[in-house]
Design a protein around this motif. Structure first.
Motif, mmCIF file in Angstrom:
data_model
loop_
_atom_site.group_PDB
_atom_site.id
_atom_site.type_symbol
_atom_site.label_atom_id
_atom_site.label_comp_id
_atom_site.label_asym_id
_atom_site.label_seq_id
_atom_site.Cartn_x
_atom_site.Cartn_y
_atom_site.Cartn_z
ATOM 1 N N SER A 303 0.801 -1.224 0.000
ATOM 2 C CA SER A 303 0.000 0.000 0.000
ATOM 3 C C SER A 303 0.836 1.276 0.000
ATOM 4 N N HIS A 304 2.086 1.218 -0.406
ATOM 5 C CA HIS A 304 2.982 2.372 -0.343
ATOM 6 C C HIS A 304 3.053 3.074 -1.701
ATOM 7 N N PRO A 305 3.333 4.393 -1.712
ATOM 8 C CA PRO A 305 3.487 5.098 -2.994
ATOM 9 C C PRO A 305 4.571 4.453 -3.845
ATOM 10 N N PRO A 306 4.427 4.465 -5.159
ATOM 11 C CA PRO A 306 5.382 3.791 -6.039
ATOM 12 C C PRO A 306 6.733 4.489 -6.047
ATOM 13 N N ALA A 307 7.797 3.714 -6.290
ATOM 14 C CA ALA A 307 9.133 4.282 -6.406
ATOM 15 C C ALA A 307 9.256 4.993 -7.750
ATOM 16 N N LEU A 308 10.121 6.011 -7.799
ATOM 17 C CA LEU A 308 10.375 6.755 -9.036
ATOM 18 C C LEU A 308 11.800 6.486 -9.480
ATOM 19 N N TYR A 318 7.409 5.540 -12.927
ATOM 20 C CA TYR A 318 7.057 5.071 -11.593
ATOM 21 C C TYR A 318 7.012 3.545 -11.622
ATOM 22 N N LEU A 319 7.678 2.927 -10.657
ATOM 23 C CA LEU A 319 7.726 1.470 -10.559
ATOM 24 C C LEU A 319 6.694 1.051 -9.522
ATOM 25 N N GLU A 320 5.544 0.630 -9.980
ATOM 26 C CA GLU A 320 4.415 0.393 -9.073
ATOM 27 C C GLU A 320 4.174 -1.095 -8.881
ATOM 28 N N ALA A 321 4.585 -1.588 -7.712
ATOM 29 C CA ALA A 321 4.261 -2.956 -7.321
ATOM 30 C C ALA A 321 3.002 -2.916 -6.468
ATOM 31 N N ARG A 322 2.176 -3.918 -6.583
ATOM 32 C CA ARG A 322 0.899 -3.915 -5.872
ATOM 33 C C ARG A 322 0.981 -4.749 -4.608
ATOM 34 N N GLY A 323 0.158 -4.381 -3.633
ATOM 35 C CA GLY A 323 0.108 -5.116 -2.384
ATOM 36 C C GLY A 323 -0.626 -4.321 -1.319
ATOM 37 N N ARG A 324 -0.756 -4.907 -0.133
ATOM 38 C CA ARG A 324 -1.492 -4.271 0.969
ATOM 39 C C ARG A 324 -0.597 -4.210 2.193
#
Length: 427
Positions: A303-308, A318-324
């Motif tokens: 649930s964290h903002p994606p890395a740039l 933006y490197l967006e991995a999904r999760g909670r």
């Protein structure tokens, strides 16, 4: 028509009786009679007390036209010793000349045919007593007023001195408090890393100036296989309670990583470990694993903002991995996001306090890209602070802020990656 009369007096009783007869003879109103008697005797009493005498001179100016009021001038001139009281202290103000003589100018009532002057009556003496009592009361009040002013001045002086002492003490406490907070903040940070081919830097600012940290923390360390692990945590809330939660998360993650758990399983396992002890814990988590020799990057997210990432050539994504996150339903990362950082590439990890200061995350992410591109050519140690300064030119939603930069060192002229770098902790 003008008539002048002069007499000398050495006692207050004779002077008082003479003034009373004079005022009565000229039919002055009762109030004016009483005020004139008290005023003249008050002036003369100072001279009498010093053993002197006074001349009482009276001048009557009759009006030229019938029915018009005249004027009675009374002059009390000291003949030795004493000083005149200030005219303002008298019930009937006087004019004081250079020779110390006091003069009263009293309008005379128009003459009434057939009227005769009367001797002083009981009302004159009663009025005089009342005036004397009023004057004595006024003198007492004036003395009290002077005393209170003196006491107030001394009190103000004491209060000012106490205020200065309190300011000095508060300044000492502020310095001691600030030193303690800086020491505590340093204690919460992981030690610097020295990694061949990698440059790392971080900027942190709590939402409240009276707290050394909040719920935003980071951790970095080297694993036995030489890879670098980075954890970024944003625990719900602010202050000491959220700091404790964030510390629990980072310590659990570090333990699981060092035990060899797969990166994609660490967030879920951390949730399983901590939730039985703290049912209120909620935190977003970003985990990064970087192999310095190859630049291989793995990201797990809760649930964290994606890395740039900003590439050396200027491309960005933006490197967006999904999760909670921790404390969320079905906590854990849905998998790993894999990427590769080349020489000169810059990776920015952060908490939402960086991008949501204006309450619009999408607008914040766009501004973050522009800020990163603007400062990408700075030394790595300066990048997080410079980016944060750009992002916080206007703050509508204050929050703890953390920005962490990782850069693969550019290749040297011989084609090799730059050498060993001691990692600073930028603020």
């Amino acid at each position: 028509m003008t008539a002048t009369d002069r007499h000398r007096f050495s006692t207050g009783a004779d002077l008082r009786a003479a003034v009373r007869r004079l005022a009565r003879a000229h039919r002055l109103p009762v109030d004016a009679r009483g005020r004139l008697v008290v005023a003249v005797t008050a002036v003369a009493s100072v001279v009498f007390d010093a053993g002197g005498a006074v001349d009482l001179e009276t001048t009557v100016r009759r009006a030229a036209e019938p029915g018009r009021p005249g004027l009675l001038a009374v002059v009390c001139r000291p003949l030795g010793g004493g000083e005149q009281p200030a005219p303002a202290e008298l019930p009937l103000p006087a004019e004081v000349g250079e020779d110390g003589a006091a003069m009263w100018r009293v309008p005379l009532p128009p003459p009434t045919p057939g009227s005769d002057a009367a001797e002083p009556g009981p009302e004159d003496e009663a009025l005089e007593r009342e005036l004397r009592y009023a004057m004595a009361r006024a003198d007492a009040l004036a003395a009290d007023h002077r005393r209170l002013k003196h006491e107030l001045a001394e009190t103000n002086s004491g209060v000012l001195a106490l205020y200065v002492q309190l300011e000095e003490r508060d300044e000492k406490l502020r310095r001691a408090h600030g030193k303690t907070l800086r020491e505590l903040e340093d204690a919460l940070r992981p030690p610097p890393l020295a990694i061949d081919g990698l440059e790392l830097a971080v900027h942190y600012a709590p939402a409240g100036t009276d707290a050394p940290t909040g719920g935003d923390l980071y951790d970095w360390f080297t694993l036995p296989d030489g890879s670098v692990h980075i954890t970024v945590v944003d625990a719900l809330g602010h202050g000491v309670t959220s700091t404790r939660s964030a510390l629990n998360v980072t310590h659990a993650v570090r333990t699981l990583a060092l035990e060899g758990h797969r990166l994609e399983s660490i967030i879920a396992r951390t949730d399983e470990i901590l939730l039985p002890f703290d049912r209120e814990l909620m935190a977003t988590v970003q985990l990064a694993r970087l192999i310095p020799g190859t630049g291989e990057l793995m990201l797990a997210n809760g649930s964290h903002p994606p890395a740039l990432v900003v590439r050396a050539g200027g491309a960005h994504a933006y490197l967006e991995a999904r999760g909670r996150g921790i404390g969320f339903p079905m906590a854990g990362s849905d998998g790993l996001l894999r990427d590769r950082l080349g020489p000169g590439d810059l990776l920015v990890l952060y908490t939402d306090g960086l991008t949501e200061s204006r309450k619009d995350p999408l607008e914040g992410e766009a501004r973050l890209v522009r800020a990163a591109l603007r400062h990408v050519r700075r030394p790595t140690a300066e990048v997080p602070g410079a980016v944060a300064a750009d992002m916080h030119t206007l703050i509508l939603h204050p929050d703890d802020t953390l920005a962490l930069a990782v850069r693969v060192a550019p290749r040297t002229g011989g084609g090799e990656v730059g050498g060993r770098v001691s990692v600073p902790r930028a603020r």
